[in-house]
Scaffold this motif. Sequence first.
Motif, PDB file in Angstrom:
ATOM      1  N   THR B  49       0.842  -1.161  -0.094  1.00  0.00           N
ATOM      2  CA  THR B  49       0.179   0.052   0.047  1.00  0.00           C
ATOM      3  C   THR B  49       0.717   1.172  -0.089  1.00  0.00           C
ATOM      4  N   ASP B  50       1.786   1.299  -1.047  1.00  0.00           N
ATOM      5  CA  ASP B  50       2.518   2.485  -1.208  1.00  0.00           C
ATOM      6  C   ASP B  50       2.698   2.816  -2.411  1.00  0.00           C
ATOM      7  N   GLU B  51       3.358   3.961  -2.920  1.00  0.00           N
ATOM      8  CA  GLU B  51       3.581   4.301  -4.153  1.00  0.00           C
ATOM      9  C   GLU B  51       4.477   3.482  -4.981  1.00  0.00           C
ATOM     10  N   LYS B  52       5.571   3.179  -4.141  1.00  0.00           N
ATOM     11  CA  LYS B  52       6.708   2.115  -4.904  1.00  0.00           C
ATOM     12  C   LYS B  52       6.218   0.883  -5.179  1.00  0.00           C
ATOM     13  N   GLY B  53       5.496   0.070  -4.265  1.00  0.00           N
ATOM     14  CA  GLY B  53       4.900  -1.248  -4.608  1.00  0.00           C
ATOM     15  C   GLY B  53       3.692  -1.184  -5.759  1.00  0.00           C
ATOM     16  N   THR B  54       2.964  -0.015  -5.802  1.00  0.00           N
ATOM     17  CA  THR B  54       2.071   0.201  -6.782  1.00  0.00           C
ATOM     18  C   THR B  54       2.490   0.476  -7.988  1.00  0.00           C
ATOM     19  N   GLU B  55       3.776   1.046  -8.003  1.00  0.00           N
ATOM     20  CA  GLU B  55       4.451   1.500  -9.463  1.00  0.00           C
ATOM     21  C   GLU B  55       5.136   0.072  -9.981  1.00  0.00           C
ATOM     22  N   GLY B  63       5.889  -0.913 -19.965  1.00  0.00           N
ATOM     23  CA  GLY B  63       7.210  -0.731 -19.586  1.00  0.00           C
ATOM     24  C   GLY B  63       7.558   0.461 -18.946  1.00  0.00           C
ATOM     25  N   HIS B  64       6.801   1.496 -19.125  1.00  0.00           N
ATOM     26  CA  HIS B  64       7.041   2.637 -18.240  1.00  0.00           C
ATOM     27  C   HIS B  64       5.327   3.513 -18.201  1.00  0.00           C
ATOM     28  N   LEU B  65       5.461   4.387 -17.210  1.00  0.00           N
ATOM     29  CA  LEU B  65       4.378   5.104 -16.541  1.00  0.00           C
ATOM     30  C   LEU B  65       3.966   6.155 -17.806  1.00  0.00           C
ATOM     31  N   ARG B  66       2.786   6.502 -18.042  1.00  0.00           N
ATOM     32  CA  ARG B  66       2.468   7.903 -18.676  1.00  0.00           C
ATOM     33  C   ARG B  66       2.595   9.017 -17.782  1.00  0.00           C
ATOM     34  N   ARG B 252      -9.962   8.664   3.102  1.00  0.00           N
ATOM     35  CA  ARG B 252     -10.044   7.592   2.048  1.00  0.00           C
ATOM     36  C   ARG B 252      -8.774   8.137   1.010  1.00  0.00           C
ATOM     37  N   ARG B 253      -7.830   7.239   0.995  1.00  0.00           N
ATOM     38  CA  ARG B 253      -6.617   7.285   0.315  1.00  0.00           C
ATOM     39  C   ARG B 253      -6.338   6.341  -0.854  1.00  0.00           C
ATOM     40  N   MET B 254      -6.027   6.882  -1.965  1.00  0.00           N
ATOM     41  CA  MET B 254      -5.661   5.745  -3.065  1.00  0.00           C
ATOM     42  C   MET B 254      -4.628   6.232  -3.729  1.00  0.00           C
ATOM     43  N   VAL B 255      -3.845   5.524  -4.342  1.00  0.00           N
ATOM     44  CA  VAL B 255      -2.618   5.834  -4.935  1.00  0.00           C
ATOM     45  C   VAL B 255      -2.496   5.109  -6.432  1.00  0.00           C
ATOM     46  N   GLY B 256      -2.086   5.494  -7.350  1.00  0.00           N
ATOM     47  CA  GLY B 256      -2.277   5.111  -8.649  1.00  0.00           C
ATOM     48  C   GLY B 256      -1.448   5.927  -9.704  1.00  0.00           C
ATOM     49  N   CYS B 257      -1.505   5.441 -10.862  1.00  0.00           N
ATOM     50  CA  CYS B 257      -0.859   5.893 -12.035  1.00  0.00           C
ATOM     51  C   CYS B 257      -1.608   5.616 -13.369  1.00  0.00           C
ATOM     52  N   TYR B 258      -1.143   6.241 -14.213  1.00  0.00           N
ATOM     53  CA  TYR B 258      -1.828   5.893 -15.763  1.00  0.00           C
ATOM     54  C   TYR B 258      -0.570   5.229 -16.631  1.00  0.00           C
ATOM     55  N   LEU B 259      -0.897   4.605 -17.534  1.00  0.00           N
ATOM     56  CA  LEU B 259      -0.053   3.768 -18.535  1.00  0.00           C
ATOM     57  C   LEU B 259      -1.025   3.913 -19.815  1.00  0.00           C
ATOM     58  N   GLY B 260      -0.208   4.013 -20.700  1.00  0.00           N
ATOM     59  CA  GLY B 260      -0.588   4.121 -22.282  1.00  0.00           C
ATOM     60  C   GLY B 260      -0.973   2.887 -22.793  1.00  0.00           C
TER      61      GLY B 260
END
Lengths: 273, 273
Positions: B49-55, B63-66, B252-260
């Motif tokens: 539950t952290d940015e590093k593990g989610t990444e 292969g890489h985040l957007r 309420r806390r969420m972490v995440g990211c986008y991919l293409g």
Amino acid sequence: MSYEDVMADGALDDPEAAGSSPPPAPGASPRLVDLIRSHGVALVRGVPTDEKGTEALALRIGGHLRSTLYGPGMWATSAEASAGEEGFRDSAYSNDGLALHTDCGYLADPPGIQVFNCVVRAQEGGASIYVDGFAVADRLRATNPEAFEFFSRTSISYQCFDEGCHYMAEGPVFRLGPLGEVVQVRYNDYDRAPLDYLPNEDIDRFYEYHASLSEIIRDPSLVARIVLEPGECVILDNHRALHGRESFKGRRRMVGCYLGMDELHSSARVQRM
Amino acid sequence: MSYEDVMADGALDDPEAAGSSPPPAPGASPRLVDLIRSHGVALVRGVPTDEKGTEALALRIGGHLRSTLYGPGMWATSAEASAGEEGFRDSAYSNDGLALHTDCGYLADPPGIQVFNCVVRAQEGGASIYVDGFAVADRLRATNPEAFEFFSRTSISYQCFDEGCHYMAEGPVFRLGPLGEVVQVRYNDYDRAPLDYLPNEDIDRFYEYHASLSEIIRDPSLVARIVLEPGECVILDNHRALHGRESFKGRRRMVGCYLGMDELHSSARVQRM
């Protein structure tokens, strides 16, 4: 498009257009954004010849860099640095000439802007060459309307194999807007995928029309040619301008990055507020 | 699409699908890539539950985040952390419910994949909701073909104002592929730009057909609903699935990211090699 036009518009030695260092002025540089949008190319002199200084200039065009398979930020090409026993991963990393092309046609949305800053110029050769893809489209439409129609309605597929990835995307060479105007050029003979998805008659047409198209692209009267000196940074609209280079001897080093077209348009809107 | 389908397919507690930590296995996770492509959504449990593990998990999809205006990598939403005197920059950062939508319709190529990892669940409420946009399209085509035709041929414009930027892009709600199949959904009532570029009769049609469309989108029989627990990570196809949430009390806390989408398709091609 010629370099003379761009220079005449004053994107040279212009502190408003150039990245000042340190620190870079915040926000988009209105003059530079305007030049890119009106010409499809701009040249800025006196840019620091390192990744940090080049990035500072790029961030004055759009708010953030575009990540690609080549990394999250800056790239660097250097013949010496990248030559390995198995040769070069990409034609961009050799001493050979590179025919005129747009970049990353194998992505759904090829990066809109490309930044090239010269760090070390070649001992001999290595001129950068550019052609305005919109001017190419105009001439093809006038001289061979069937070919223009083919390249604006037929999706051409491109692909890229690299470590751990296989990208593919397609689009017409000339993507048209709602009024029939050309809004994006996607053209790269190096990255073209097999045409086996096309009907046989379209494959025949492709090669026939490709000859007409490539003749216009290579017409010296349309090609701008410049030997960049260290600190001369070219900014290209990769949806409009094709770029390439002549072969060279010795070391030639460029650093640069990609920006999205969304970011260029955003900057233009913000500066009109 | 329902959560039951996805769970039955086994994307839960699956070390092949989940990010292992440390270190994450290199390369795309075939099982996870397949699940996202077949369902438009996947759920992975036991993600750090952290940015590093989610990444680390995200990088096993592409292969890489957007990069977007929200940053080059991970984002985090937290009602407490982002509440300022002037309120919230974006509706995503409040305690309110969020109606079903796709993200970033104001970009030429909206991110293909969105990753949501739950770090802290709300004290009360805050269920995540999803609907399969392809199922919505099928039902609209069956029940109101004129509305489907309108939303597949009419570009709708979206925009986003944020600090130093003003993004705009447009596209049909249902983008069709060469065989008439839906290949991308672009739908967000929060970000819709004024419709003043449409002919008057199309503005009337928009509101008439929008009622039919939103009725289907909100039909409980199509909506999947889940209260995520910490370490439960949802991966969405943002060209297919609409997402939203119910209102909540507490933090309420969420972490995440986008991919293409390019990266998802690349991973799928590589795993077939």
